[in-house]
Write a protein that holds these residues in place. Structure first.
Motif, mmCIF file in Angstrom:
data_model
loop_
_atom_site.group_PDB
_atom_site.id
_atom_site.type_symbol
_atom_site.label_atom_id
_atom_site.label_comp_id
_atom_site.label_asym_id
_atom_site.label_seq_id
_atom_site.Cartn_x
_atom_site.Cartn_y
_atom_site.Cartn_z
ATOM 1 N N LEU A 93 0.820 -1.204 0.000
ATOM 2 C CA LEU A 93 0.000 0.000 0.000
ATOM 3 C C LEU A 93 0.856 1.256 0.000
ATOM 4 C CD1 LEU A 93 -2.798 1.435 0.414
ATOM 5 C CD2 LEU A 93 -2.383 1.182 2.879
ATOM 6 N N ALA A 94 0.399 2.266 -0.715
ATOM 7 C CA ALA A 94 1.006 3.596 -0.652
ATOM 8 C C ALA A 94 -0.113 4.627 -0.674
ATOM 9 C CB ALA A 94 1.949 3.824 -1.826
ATOM 10 N N PHE A 95 0.055 5.691 0.116
ATOM 11 C CA PHE A 95 -0.836 6.850 0.066
ATOM 12 C C PHE A 95 -0.070 7.970 -0.626
ATOM 13 C CE2 PHE A 95 -2.920 5.359 4.243
ATOM 14 C CZ PHE A 95 -3.885 4.650 3.565
ATOM 15 N N GLU A 96 -0.729 8.658 -1.561
ATOM 16 C CA GLU A 96 -0.091 9.728 -2.323
ATOM 17 C C GLU A 96 -1.003 10.948 -2.355
ATOM 18 O OE1 GLU A 96 0.332 7.884 -6.134
ATOM 19 O OE2 GLU A 96 1.901 6.522 -5.456
ATOM 20 N N GLU A 97 -0.415 12.085 -2.684
ATOM 21 C CA GLU A 97 -1.158 13.326 -2.867
ATOM 22 C C GLU A 97 -2.054 13.644 -1.674
ATOM 23 O OE1 GLU A 97 -3.162 13.242 -6.715
ATOM 24 O OE2 GLU A 97 -1.663 11.806 -7.414
ATOM 25 N N VAL A 98 -1.572 13.376 -0.478
ATOM 26 C CA VAL A 98 -2.371 13.565 0.738
ATOM 27 C C VAL A 98 -2.511 15.054 1.048
ATOM 28 C CG1 VAL A 98 -2.478 13.112 3.216
ATOM 29 C CG2 VAL A 98 -1.715 11.313 1.646
#
Length: 148
Positions: A93-98
């Motif tokens: 999993l990766a979270f981006e543009e938070v």
């Protein structure tokens, strides 16, 4: 001379106490980012329960995804376990543009993009979260997640 020394001690004392005041709790952005990073780390370690620590453990939690509305921490947990029964199904999993926007002293709106890398696919989508400042720290109280 005595008055000058007294003034110096008072000012020096103020300077010393100011450094203690600088040890403030993390900013809202840093605290929320830490919760998100802990979720990513838990997910990538294959721990759905660890990932769920980022959510308020309450019946008031709402989770909207895939045309379904789930209410409560346990229902959200079971949905994750059903959809991601093992580390291979979970992927990376990766979270981006938070983006983090305070709504009040105890609430924040967070949105961004999630991405999974798995052996056979790479799903992604958007999420909108409402965080609450709880005794356990900043936790997600509402999650609306969509897929591309």
């Amino acid at each position: 001379l005595a008055l000058a020394l007294l003034a110096w001690f008072v000012l020096a004392g103020c300077g010393g106490s100011a450094s203690v005041a600088e040890e403030e709790p993390p900013t809202l952005d840093a605290a929320i980012q830490a919760t998100l990073e802990a979720q990513v780390a838990a997910w990538n370690a294959g721990s759905v329960r660890g990932f769920m620590e980022g959510y308020v453990r309450a019946d008031s939690l709402t989770f909207l995804s895939g045309g379904s509305v789930r209410r409560g921490w346990e229902e959200a947990l079971y949905a994750y376990v059903r959809g991601s029964p093992d580390a291979e199904a979970m992927g990376t999993l990766a979270f981006e543009e938070v983006s983090i926007r305070p709504l009040s002293p105890t609430r924040a709106l967070v949105w961004g993009r999630w991405r999974l890398r798995r052996a056979d696919d790479a799903p992604s989508g958007l999420f909108t979260l409402i965080f609450a400042d709880t005794p356990e720290g900043w936790r997600i109280m509402h999650d609306h997640t969509s897929s591309d």
